[in-house]
Design an enzyme around this catalytic site. Structure first.
Site, PDB file in Angstrom:
ATOM      1  N   ALA A 146      25.119 -92.546  43.967  1.00  0.00           N
ATOM      2  CA  ALA A 146      24.397 -91.412  43.389  1.00  0.00           C
ATOM      3  C   ALA A 146      25.131 -90.954  42.138  1.00  0.00           C
ATOM      4  CB  ALA A 146      24.287 -90.263  44.387  1.00  0.00           C
ATOM      5  N   LYS A 147      24.472 -90.146  41.345  1.00  0.00           N
ATOM      6  CA  LYS A 147      25.120 -89.529  40.180  1.00  0.00           C
ATOM      7  C   LYS A 147      24.300 -88.328  39.768  1.00  0.00           C
ATOM      8  CE  LYS A 147      28.873 -90.284  37.833  1.00  0.00           C
ATOM      9  NZ  LYS A 147      30.137 -90.724  38.469  1.00  0.00           N
ATOM     10  N   GLY A 148      24.986 -87.350  39.203  1.00  0.00           N
ATOM     11  CA  GLY A 148      24.300 -86.170  38.716  1.00  0.00           C
ATOM     12  C   GLY A 148      24.982 -85.639  37.473  1.00  0.00           C
TER      13      GLY A 148
END
Length: 458
Positions: A146-148
């Protein structure tokens, strides 16, 4: 309280990086321009997501990946875009844009950092989430990637503005994260304090403390010892092992240049320096510093704490980021942002070994050039995986409310990194490929097995 006076650390690329909020007006600036006739800045560059997809497609071709799996793994599973208001100290209301991307959940909940940077894009988050999927699978962790991020320069915000932005962003993505769903961590522009605000915000919404919702937080609220330096120390462990296996050398008197001097770059420099390496050059977003005899890393770190930059350090001469990448050294560590080694500068790289401290610092075209020139590249998904390994340890400790000591953390991290490095090297021998291809093959095979066993729902 004066604006920006309380945050600690600085930020470069990797999951676990720390950020220091500093007064930009007080910082030295080094502006570098290409030499006459250099048109490289005008050449179009692939986006991070295009690079990530190109890397995946090359390996999928190499391993003749099943078409259904290829289609499934080539795209993120879900994406979130949020636009949210934040009240500034002046009373003005500003609207910020943030993202959170889940790439794959076949092996478990997703894991990945949160980035605060003015150049954050949805495509960048897609790429970084994909790279995290491969990294977690390669380390045999029960995670997907994931990444944000939020489009913001944290250096422009006061502490109060930074806290309000963080808590509102955390609220906007709160239904997307959770200890059994998606566990964020620090990245470029964020640090342990920001993770603490996210943990507190999420916990307040639930009505009780949930430390396992996030990693990279302070030890006092459920963080783990060793997380701050895990990525940098892991790079040192992996680089030392590759030097011994491929070159028959240790770190003693090895000449090292490090691009990026935030959390990852500074801890890499210090841990290599303490093991006998000669760190001759480092840089940050303002510029760099060089000393042929080796930089005094502890004094340099103190200088950065006092001034906010490596520039102006009395123990070395100034140089640009571009010059650092092309120095004649044994080991080059790109530990800043993605896309730093390209087809334009790859022919001028003089290092014998490139240890990728950042995520995606080398484009596929540059990879081919470096391989043709006999320059060995340790790929990011194994080289800088120490951060996510220790983040996993933190998550496990949080779920169990049982904590390990620092020596145990180090021992377990080194064992995990070197065991999986050995597996990757074995693939290079059996399948006649380079380290990046072998690392991707290993990761994709592990994910593919999980997908085959689970099947496609419904």
């Amino acid at each position: 309280m004066a604006k920006n006076e309380t945050m600690e650390g600085r930020s470069d690329a990797s999951a676990g990086d720390a950020a220091q909020v500093i007064d930009r007006q007080a910082q030295p600036r080094v502006v570098t321009t290409p030499p006459p006739g250099d048109r490289s800045a005008e050449l179009p560059r692939a986006t991070a997501y295009e690079v990530a997809q190109a890397q995946f497609n090359m390996v999928a071709d190499f391993m003749d990946l099943d078409p259904d799996l290829r289609a499934y793994l080539s795209r993120p599973q879900r994406e979130l875009i949020v636009h949210f208001p934040v009240r500034m100290d002046s009373g003005e209301m500003r609207i910020f844009t943030g993202f959170r991307v889940h790439h794959n959940t076949a092996k478990g909940p997703t894991k990945g950092g949160i980035r605060y940077h003015p150049d954050v894009t949805l495509d960048e988050c897609r790429a970084l989430a994909m790279w995290m999927t491969w990294k977690c699978a390669l380390m045999n962790l029960p995670y997907g990637g994931a990444k944000g991020g939020v489009i913001v320069d944290p250096h422009d915000l006061s502490r109060g503005e930074l806290e309000r932005l963080t808590r509102r962003y955390a609220t906007e993505i709160s239904f997307f994260i959770g200890p059994e769903r998606d566990i964020p961590a620090p990245d470029v522009g964020t640090n342990a304090q920001i993770m603490a605000w996210i943990m507190d915000t999420y916990s307040m919404h639930r009505g009780y403390s949930i430390p396992a919702v996030i990693t990279g937080k302070p030890v006092s609220i459920g963080g783990t010892v060793g997380r701050e330096y895990a990525t940098g120390l892991g790079i040192t462990y992996v680089t030392r092992a590759v030097l011994k296996q491929r070159f028959g050398r240790g770190l003693e008197d090895i000449r090292v240049a490090i691009q990026g001097f935030g959390n990852v770059g500074s801890w890499t420099a210090l841990s290599m320096h303490e093991r006998g390496a000669r760190v001759v050059a480092v840089s940050d977003r303002f510029g760099g510093v060089f000393n042929e005899k080796g930089l005094d890393i502890r004094h340099l770190m103190r200088h950065v704490q006092e001034t906010g930059s490596v520039t102006g350090f009395a123990g070395g001469e100034p140089l640009s980021n571009r010059e650092l990448l092309e120095l004649p050294v044994d080991v080059l560590v790109p530990a800043a942002l993605e896309g730093q080694i390209t087809r334009e500068n790859a022919p001028r790289i003089q290092a014998s070994l490139v240890a990728e401290g950042a995520n995606g610092p080398t484009t596929p075209e540059a990879d081919r050039i470096l391989e043709e020139r006999g320059i060995l590249v340790i790929p990011d998904i194994i080289c800088n995986a120490g951060g996510v390994v220790v983040s996993y340890f933190e998550w496990v400790q949080g779920l169990q409310s049982y904590f390990w000591n620092e020596s145990e953390i180090r021992r377990r991290m080194e064992q995990t990194l070197l065991d999986n490095l050995e597996a990757v090297i074995g693939v290079t021998v059996r399948r006649g490929c380079n380290l990046r291809t072998a690392a991707y093959v290993t990761a994709i095979e592990r994910i593919s097995e999980a997908v085959r066993v689970r099947g496609f729902y419904p």
